[in-house]
Design a protein around this motif. Structure first.
Motif, PDB file in Angstrom:
ATOM      1  N   ALA A  84       0.845  -1.198   0.000  1.00 20.87           N
ATOM      2  CA  ALA A  84       0.000   0.000   0.000  1.00 20.87           C
ATOM      3  C   ALA A  84       0.878   1.246   0.000  1.00 20.87           C
ATOM      4  O   ALA A  84       1.991   1.246   0.534  1.00 20.87           O
ATOM      5  N   THR A  85       0.366   2.297  -0.602  1.00 23.93           N
ATOM      6  CA  THR A  85       1.122   3.547  -0.713  1.00 23.93           C
ATOM      7  C   THR A  85       1.603   4.032   0.651  1.00 23.93           C
ATOM      8  O   THR A  85       2.762   4.452   0.792  1.00 23.93           O
ATOM      9  N   SER A  86       0.757   3.966   1.654  1.00 25.70           N
ATOM     10  CA  SER A  86       1.169   4.426   2.985  1.00 25.70           C
ATOM     11  C   SER A  86       2.334   3.590   3.517  1.00 25.70           C
ATOM     12  O   SER A  86       3.244   4.123   4.155  1.00 25.70           O
ATOM     13  N   PHE A  87       2.325   2.284   3.248  1.00 26.49           N
ATOM     14  CA  PHE A  87       3.428   1.429   3.688  1.00 26.49           C
ATOM     15  C   PHE A  87       4.715   1.789   2.955  1.00 26.49           C
ATOM     16  O   PHE A  87       5.789   1.843   3.563  1.00 26.49           O
ATOM     17  N   VAL A  88       4.614   2.060   1.669  1.00 22.12           N
ATOM     18  CA  VAL A  88       5.799   2.435   0.887  1.00 22.12           C
ATOM     19  C   VAL A  88       6.396   3.733   1.429  1.00 22.12           C
ATOM     20  O   VAL A  88       7.617   3.848   1.582  1.00 22.12           O
ATOM     21  N   VAL A  89       5.540   4.690   1.752  1.00 15.03           N
ATOM     22  CA  VAL A  89       6.026   5.970   2.282  1.00 15.03           C
ATOM     23  C   VAL A  89       6.726   5.762   3.626  1.00 15.03           C
ATOM     24  O   VAL A  89       7.838   6.254   3.845  1.00 15.03           O
ATOM     25  N   VAL A  90       6.085   5.021   4.526  1.00  9.05           N
ATOM     26  CA  VAL A  90       6.677   4.782   5.839  1.00  9.05           C
ATOM     27  C   VAL A  90       7.973   3.992   5.708  1.00  9.05           C
ATOM     28  O   VAL A  90       8.983   4.317   6.342  1.00  9.05           O
ATOM     29  N   ALA A  91       7.976   2.958   4.885  1.00 10.13           N
ATOM     30  CA  ALA A  91       9.184   2.155   4.688  1.00 10.13           C
ATOM     31  C   ALA A  91      10.307   3.005   4.100  1.00 10.13           C
ATOM     32  O   ALA A  91      11.473   2.856   4.501  1.00 10.13           O
ATOM     33  N   THR A  92       9.981   3.888   3.181  1.00  9.70           N
ATOM     34  CA  THR A  92      10.986   4.772   2.595  1.00  9.70           C
ATOM     35  C   THR A  92      11.648   5.624   3.676  1.00  9.70           C
ATOM     36  O   THR A  92      12.881   5.719   3.745  1.00  9.70           O
ATOM     37  N   LEU A  93      10.842   6.218   4.528  1.00  8.20           N
ATOM     38  CA  LEU A  93      11.368   7.097   5.562  1.00  8.20           C
ATOM     39  C   LEU A  93      12.138   6.327   6.633  1.00  8.20           C
ATOM     40  O   LEU A  93      13.244   6.731   7.025  1.00  8.20           O
ATOM     41  N   VAL A  94      11.563   5.229   7.100  1.00  7.78           N
ATOM     42  CA  VAL A  94      12.212   4.485   8.190  1.00  7.78           C
ATOM     43  C   VAL A  94      13.496   3.819   7.704  1.00  7.78           C
ATOM     44  O   VAL A  94      14.535   3.901   8.369  1.00  7.78           O
ATOM     45  N   LEU A  95      13.450   3.161   6.554  1.00 12.18           N
ATOM     46  CA  LEU A  95      14.675   2.538   6.037  1.00 12.18           C
ATOM     47  C   LEU A  95      15.738   3.594   5.742  1.00 12.18           C
ATOM     48  O   LEU A  95      16.927   3.369   5.994  1.00 12.18           O
ATOM     49  N   GLY A  96      15.325   4.730   5.209  1.00 15.42           N
ATOM     50  CA  GLY A  96      16.280   5.810   4.959  1.00 15.42           C
ATOM     51  C   GLY A  96      16.955   6.252   6.242  1.00 15.42           C
ATOM     52  O   GLY A  96      18.179   6.412   6.302  1.00 15.42           O
ATOM     53  N   ALA A  97      16.159   6.440   7.286  1.00 16.58           N
ATOM     54  CA  ALA A  97      16.724   6.852   8.570  1.00 16.58           C
ATOM     55  C   ALA A  97      17.659   5.781   9.130  1.00 16.58           C
ATOM     56  O   ALA A  97      18.755   6.094   9.606  1.00 16.58           O
ATOM     57  N   LEU A  98      17.239   4.527   9.054  1.00 10.38           N
ATOM     58  CA  LEU A  98      18.046   3.448   9.627  1.00 10.38           C
ATOM     59  C   LEU A  98      19.331   3.179   8.845  1.00 10.38           C
ATOM     60  O   LEU A  98      20.353   2.842   9.431  1.00 10.38           O
ATOM     61  N   LEU A  99      19.279   3.296   7.532  1.00 13.39           N
ATOM     62  CA  LEU A  99      20.428   2.900   6.714  1.00 13.39           C
ATOM     63  C   LEU A  99      21.354   4.054   6.333  1.00 13.39           C
ATOM     64  O   LEU A  99      22.523   3.820   6.028  1.00 13.39           O
ATOM     65  N   VAL A 100      20.868   5.273   6.365  1.00 10.12           N
ATOM     66  CA  VAL A 100      21.709   6.406   5.975  1.00 10.12           C
ATOM     67  C   VAL A 100      22.208   7.197   7.182  1.00 10.12           C
ATOM     68  O   VAL A 100      23.388   7.529   7.258  1.00 10.12           O
ATOM     69  N   LEU A 101      21.333   7.470   8.136  1.00 11.42           N
ATOM     70  CA  LEU A 101      21.744   8.303   9.281  1.00 11.42           C
ATOM     71  C   LEU A 101      22.934   7.754  10.058  1.00 11.42           C
ATOM     72  O   LEU A 101      23.810   8.542  10.439  1.00 11.42           O
ATOM     73  N   PRO A 102      23.024   6.444  10.309  1.00 18.86           N
ATOM     74  CA  PRO A 102      24.207   5.967  11.042  1.00 18.86           C
ATOM     75  C   PRO A 102      25.522   6.240  10.312  1.00 18.86           C
ATOM     76  O   PRO A 102      26.578   6.283  10.930  1.00 18.86           O
ATOM     77  N   ARG A 103      25.460   6.427   9.028  1.00 20.84           N
ATOM     78  CA  ARG A 103      26.662   6.727   8.256  1.00 20.84           C
ATOM     79  C   ARG A 103      26.965   8.222   8.264  1.00 20.84           C
ATOM     80  O   ARG A 103      28.114   8.627   8.129  1.00 20.84           O
ATOM     81  N   VAL A 104      25.936   9.045   8.399  1.00 23.18           N
ATOM     82  CA  VAL A 104      26.094  10.493   8.317  1.00 23.18           C
ATOM     83  C   VAL A 104      26.446  11.109   9.668  1.00 23.18           C
ATOM     84  O   VAL A 104      27.303  11.985   9.748  1.00 23.18           O
ATOM     85  N   VAL A 105      25.795  10.651  10.719  1.00 20.58           N
ATOM     86  CA  VAL A 105      25.964  11.265  12.036  1.00 20.58           C
ATOM     87  C   VAL A 105      27.423  11.304  12.494  1.00 20.58           C
ATOM     88  O   VAL A 105      27.893  12.358  12.944  1.00 20.58           O
ATOM     89  N   PRO A 106      28.187  10.214  12.381  1.00 21.69           N
ATOM     90  CA  PRO A 106      29.595  10.302  12.811  1.00 21.69           C
ATOM     91  C   PRO A 106      30.400  11.327  12.015  1.00 21.69           C
ATOM     92  O   PRO A 106      31.252  12.016  12.581  1.00 21.69           O
ATOM     93  N   ARG A 107      30.113  11.458  10.733  1.00 22.31           N
ATOM     94  CA  ARG A 107      30.847  12.437   9.916  1.00 22.31           C
ATOM     95  C   ARG A 107      30.503  13.854  10.320  1.00 22.31           C
ATOM     96  O   ARG A 107      31.376  14.720  10.406  1.00 22.31           O
TER      97      ARG A 107
END
Length: 114
Positions: A84-107
């Motif tokens: 469902a569109t709502s699931f895609v939106v939530v998954a996009t945001l949550v996966l983005g936060a989980l997979l990108v932020l840990p790489r960005v925050v230390p830098r």
């Protein structure tokens, strides 16, 4: 190292999803939710490895995020699970936060300290 971290974080994404929608967590339920995204993560890592270059952490995070998301959604759709569109939106945001932020925050932290 990042491969293991990414797989754990995608697993956590599935835990959060199962608990928020069902209120309980079973191994089978977790696996049903997790496997498409874990497979997408592994495909993204295979693509990163095939380039034979070690991309910057941020770049690898973006590639893994897109791979986990797109691969996960395609596999969910192919296996009859919801996309469902709502699931895609939530998954996009949550996966983005989980997979990108840990790489960005230390830098960012390192730059702030300098």
């Amino acid at each position: 190292m990042w491969l293991v971290v990414d797989l754990v974080l995608v697993g956590i994404f599935a835990v959060i999803g199962r608990l928020s929608h069902y209120g309980t967590l079973t191994a089978g339920g977790w696996w049903t939710t997790a496997w498409p995204f874990l497979a997408g993560t592994l495909v993204a890592w295979a693509a990163l490895t095939a380039t034979r270059r070690a991309p910057a952490a941020f770049t690898s995070g973006i590639v893994v995020w897109i791979g986990a998301l797109v691969g996960g959604m395609l596999l969910r759709h192919a296996s009859g699970q919801g996309t469902a569109t709502s699931f895609v939106v939530v998954a996009t945001l949550v996966l983005g936060a989980l997979l990108v932020l840990p790489r960005v925050v230390p830098r960012v932290g390192a730059r702030v300290r300098r």
